[in-house]
Scaffold this motif. Structure first.
Motif, PDB file in Angstrom:
ATOM      1  N   TRP A 131       0.759  -1.226   0.000  1.00 30.64           N
ATOM      2  CA  TRP A 131       0.000   0.000   0.000  1.00 30.64           C
ATOM      3  C   TRP A 131       0.793   1.282   0.000  1.00 30.64           C
ATOM      4  N   TRP A 132       1.994   1.428   0.328  1.00 30.11           N
ATOM      5  CA  TRP A 132       2.561   2.748   0.547  1.00 30.11           C
ATOM      6  C   TRP A 132       2.740   3.580  -0.711  1.00 30.11           C
ATOM      7  N   THR A 133       3.210   3.027  -1.821  1.00 31.23           N
ATOM      8  CA  THR A 133       3.560   3.868  -2.959  1.00 31.23           C
ATOM      9  C   THR A 133       2.350   4.317  -3.757  1.00 31.23           C
TER      10      THR A 133
ATOM     11  N   PRO B 217       6.056 -11.319   9.383  1.00 32.36           N
ATOM     12  CA  PRO B 217       5.014 -10.944  10.326  1.00 32.36           C
ATOM     13  C   PRO B 217       4.282 -12.071  11.047  1.00 32.36           C
ATOM     14  N   TYR B 218       4.618 -13.349  10.768  1.00 31.19           N
ATOM     15  CA  TYR B 218       3.725 -14.409  11.247  1.00 31.19           C
ATOM     16  C   TYR B 218       3.652 -14.465  12.775  1.00 31.19           C
ATOM     17  N   TYR B 219       4.764 -14.237  13.457  1.00 30.76           N
ATOM     18  CA  TYR B 219       4.766 -14.303  14.922  1.00 30.76           C
ATOM     19  C   TYR B 219       4.842 -12.930  15.564  1.00 30.76           C
ATOM     20  N   VAL B 220       5.128 -11.893  14.803  1.00 29.22           N
ATOM     21  CA  VAL B 220       5.173 -10.534  15.327  1.00 29.22           C
ATOM     22  C   VAL B 220       4.137  -9.735  14.540  1.00 29.22           C
ATOM     23  N   PRO B 221       2.918  -9.624  15.031  1.00 30.56           N
ATOM     24  CA  PRO B 221       1.802  -9.152  14.212  1.00 30.56           C
ATOM     25  C   PRO B 221       1.710  -7.649  14.006  1.00 30.56           C
ATOM     26  N   LEU B 222       2.611  -6.867  14.585  1.00 23.56           N
ATOM     27  CA  LEU B 222       2.519  -5.423  14.431  1.00 23.56           C
ATOM     28  C   LEU B 222       2.688  -5.007  12.971  1.00 23.56           C
ATOM     29  N   VAL B 223       1.830  -4.100  12.524  1.00 21.82           N
ATOM     30  CA  VAL B 223       1.941  -3.486  11.196  1.00 21.82           C
ATOM     31  C   VAL B 223       1.771  -1.986  11.379  1.00 21.82           C
ATOM     32  N   GLU B 224       2.762  -1.211  10.937  1.00 18.88           N
ATOM     33  CA  GLU B 224       2.664   0.241  10.994  1.00 18.88           C
ATOM     34  C   GLU B 224       2.075   0.760   9.685  1.00 18.88           C
ATOM     35  N   LEU B 225       0.957   1.450   9.761  1.00 23.03           N
ATOM     36  CA  LEU B 225       0.309   2.030   8.590  1.00 23.03           C
ATOM     37  C   LEU B 225       0.721   3.496   8.494  1.00 23.03           C
ATOM     38  N   VAL B 226       1.446   3.833   7.434  1.00 19.67           N
ATOM     39  CA  VAL B 226       1.982   5.191   7.276  1.00 19.67           C
ATOM     40  C   VAL B 226       1.464   5.759   5.960  1.00 19.67           C
ATOM     41  N   PRO B 227       0.318   6.402   5.957  1.00 18.09           N
ATOM     42  CA  PRO B 227      -0.240   6.907   4.702  1.00 18.09           C
ATOM     43  C   PRO B 227       0.474   8.157   4.217  1.00 18.09           C
ATOM     44  N   HIS B 228       0.485   8.318   2.920  1.00 20.61           N
ATOM     45  CA  HIS B 228       0.944   9.561   2.308  1.00 20.61           C
ATOM     46  C   HIS B 228      -0.061  10.665   2.655  1.00 20.61           C
ATOM     47  N   PRO B 229       0.381  11.939   2.736  1.00 14.49           N
ATOM     48  CA  PRO B 229      -0.565  13.012   3.056  1.00 14.49           C
ATOM     49  C   PRO B 229      -1.782  13.065   2.137  1.00 14.49           C
TER      50      PRO B 229
ATOM     51  N   ALA C 237      -6.330   8.814   0.785  1.00 16.42           N
ATOM     52  CA  ALA C 237      -7.705   8.971   1.272  1.00 16.42           C
ATOM     53  C   ALA C 237      -7.880   8.251   2.604  1.00 16.42           C
ATOM     54  N   PRO C 238      -8.539   8.869   3.575  1.00 18.99           N
ATOM     55  CA  PRO C 238      -8.772   8.213   4.879  1.00 18.99           C
ATOM     56  C   PRO C 238      -9.447   6.860   4.755  1.00 18.99           C
ATOM     57  N   VAL C 239     -10.342   6.705   3.778  1.00 15.18           N
ATOM     58  CA  VAL C 239     -11.033   5.425   3.617  1.00 15.18           C
ATOM     59  C   VAL C 239     -10.040   4.327   3.257  1.00 15.18           C
ATOM     60  N   THR C 240      -8.965   4.683   2.549  1.00 14.32           N
ATOM     61  CA  THR C 240      -7.943   3.699   2.199  1.00 14.32           C
ATOM     62  C   THR C 240      -7.247   3.183   3.448  1.00 14.32           C
ATOM     63  N   VAL C 241      -6.905   4.091   4.347  1.00 14.34           N
ATOM     64  CA  VAL C 241      -6.270   3.697   5.597  1.00 14.34           C
ATOM     65  C   VAL C 241      -7.220   2.835   6.418  1.00 14.34           C
ATOM     66  N   ASP C 242      -8.492   3.225   6.451  1.00 12.45           N
ATOM     67  CA  ASP C 242      -9.480   2.456   7.220  1.00 12.45           C
ATOM     68  C   ASP C 242      -9.607   1.039   6.683  1.00 12.45           C
ATOM     69  N   ARG C 243      -9.637   0.904   5.366  1.00  6.96           N
ATOM     70  CA  ARG C 243      -9.795  -0.428   4.770  1.00  6.96           C
ATOM     71  C   ARG C 243      -8.540  -1.265   4.933  1.00  6.96           C
ATOM     72  N   THR C 244      -7.366  -0.613   4.861  1.00  5.12           N
ATOM     73  CA  THR C 244      -6.120  -1.339   5.104  1.00  5.12           C
ATOM     74  C   THR C 244      -6.074  -1.820   6.541  1.00  5.12           C
ATOM     75  N   HIS C 245      -6.502  -0.964   7.469  1.00  2.44           N
ATOM     76  CA  HIS C 245      -6.553  -1.315   8.890  1.00  2.44           C
ATOM     77  C   HIS C 245      -7.468  -2.525   9.087  1.00  2.44           C
TER      78      HIS C 245
ATOM     79  N   ARG D 288       1.944  10.702  11.145  1.00  3.36           N
ATOM     80  CA  ARG D 288       2.761  11.367  10.131  1.00  3.36           C
ATOM     81  C   ARG D 288       4.082  10.628  10.013  1.00  3.36           C
ATOM     82  N   GLU D 289       4.686  10.696   8.842  1.00  4.49           N
ATOM     83  CA  GLU D 289       5.917   9.940   8.589  1.00  4.49           C
ATOM     84  C   GLU D 289       7.084  10.515   9.373  1.00  4.49           C
ATOM     85  N   VAL D 290       7.925   9.623   9.910  1.00  2.00           N
ATOM     86  CA  VAL D 290       9.110  10.011  10.663  1.00  2.00           C
ATOM     87  C   VAL D 290      10.206   9.004  10.343  1.00  2.00           C
ATOM     88  N   ASP D 291      11.448   9.433  10.318  1.00  2.00           N
ATOM     89  CA  ASP D 291      12.560   8.536  10.011  1.00  2.00           C
ATOM     90  C   ASP D 291      12.549   7.328  10.944  1.00  2.00           C
TER      91      ASP D 291
END
Length: 286
Positions: free
Chosen positions: A8-10, A117-129, A132-140, A155-158
Motif C-alpha cells: 500500500w505505501w507507494t 510478520p507471522y509471529y510478530v503481528p505489528l503493522v505500521e500504517l503510514v499513509p501519504h498526506p 484517502a482516509p477510507v484507504t487507511v481504514d480499509r487497510t486497517h 505522520r511519517e518520521v525517520d
C-alpha cells in the motif's frame, strides 16, 4: 471482484478499489513479489484470512521451493495448534499459488514491504498526506482480518515507530557496554529476563500508569529522577572499533556466527515467539 496487491505505501489510494464486502469474504487476490521469507510469511497470513495469494519470482525453482517451505511450515503450525485462521492447513495451502509472469501478476497492484510478520503481528500504517482516509481504514480492517495488529502512524518520521524505540534501547545498551558498566551477555539478560517479560504484554506508557496511582502520579513521583538519569546518557555511539569487537566476541561465545549455528538459533527464537503468540492469544482480552 478481484484486486491484486503488492501492498500500500507507494500508491495507497488504489486500495480504495477494495470493497468492504471483499474484506469480509476474502474475495481479493493478494500478490506478493518476493518468494523469500518475507513473501512466504505474508502469503501464509493472507491465506489464513481466506484470501487467494500469488507469489511471484523470476525463477520457477524459487517458487517451487517457497511453496514447499510454506507447506512444511503450515503442517508444523497445525500440529502444534498454532496455525492462524479457521481454515485447515490444506485449505490454506490451496489458496496459495506461484506466478512467474510479472505483467499478469502486477496488473493493478501496489507495493508492500514489511518485515516477517507471522509471529510478530505489528503493522505500521503510514499513509501519504494525499492518501484517502477510507484507504487507511480499509487497510486497517484488512490487517485485522488476517490477525495482525495495525497501528496508525499519524505522520511519517525517520525509522517509523518500532525502529525508533528499538534504536533508543540499542543505543543505551551499547553505551553501557562501551563504558564498562555491564557485560554484553548480562545486558541481554536485563532485557530477556527483565523488561522484555513485561513489555510482551503491556507497553512502556501503561507500565508507567500501573507503577503508580495513574500516569499523573507516576510523573509527579518519578519525573525528576528520570530527567536526572536521562541527562547522563551519552552521545550517539559509532557502533565500531573496540566495542563492536567486544560485543561480537561475546555474541559468538553464545551463538557462533557460522550459518548452521545462526540458523539453529533463529529457529529456536521463532519457536519461542510461536509459543508466546499462542499464550497471548489465550489470554483474556482487556
Amino acid at each position: 471482484m478481484e484486486v491484486k496487491w503488492r501492498g500500500w505505501w507507494t500508491a495507497a489510494d488504489s486500495l480504495s478499489m477494495l470493497q468492504e464486502r471483499d474484506i469480509e469474504l476474502g474475495e481479493a487476490t493478494v500478490f506478493y513479489s518476493k518468494s523469500g521469507l518475507i513473501g512466504r510469511s505474508w502469503a501464509m497470513l493472507f491465506a489464513s484470512g481466506g484470501f487467494r495469494v500469488k507469489l511471484f519470482d523470476i525463477e520457477q525453482q524459487q517458487i517451487t521451493n517457497a511453496l514447499e517451505n510454506i507447506r512444511k511450515d503450515m503442517k508444523l503450525l497445525e500440529q502444534s495448534s498454532s496455525l492462524k485462521g479457521s481454515l485447515s492447513a490444506e485449505q490454506q495451502l490451496f489458496l496459495i499459488t506461484g506466478c512467474s509472469n510479472i505483467q499478469e501478476a502486477v496488473e493493478g497492484a501496489i507495493h508492500i514491504q514489511v518485515n516477517p510478520p507471522y509471529y510478530v503481528p505489528l503493522v505500521e500504517l503510514v499513509p501519504h498526506p494525499e492518501t484517502a482516509p477510507v484507504t487507511v481504514d480499509r487497510t486497517h480492517a484488512l490487517m485485522q482480518k488476517i490477525g495482525q495488529s495495525p497501528v496508525r502512524v499519524l505522520r511519517e518520521v525517520d525509522g517509523f515507530v518500532l525502529n525508533r524505540l528499538q534504536y533508543a534501547v540499542i543505543s543505551e545498551a551499547w553505551r553501557l557496554v562501551q563504558e564498562g558498566i555491564v557485560s554484553p551477555s548480562d545486558l541481554d539478560l536485563v532485557m530477556s529476563h527483565g523488561l522484555g517479560l513485561r513489555y510482551a504484554f503491556i507497553g512502556p506508557l501503561e507500565t508507567m500508569h500501573l507503577n503508580a496511582e495513574g500516569m499523573l502520579s507516576y510523573c509527579d513521583r518519578y519525573g525528576e529522577s528520570m530527567k536526572h538519569v536521562l541527562k547522563t546518557f551519552g552521545p550517539i555511539p559509532e557502533f565500531s572499533g573496540a566495542t563492536v569487537e567486544k560485543v561480537h566476541q561475546a555474541m559468538c561465545v553464545k551463538v557462533p556466527d557460522d550459518p548452521e549455528h545462526l540458523a539453529a538459533r533463529r529457529q529456536w527464537r521463532d519457536q519461542c515467539l510461536m509459543r508466546l503468540a499462542k499464550l497471548k492469544s489465550q489470554m483474556p482480552s482487556q
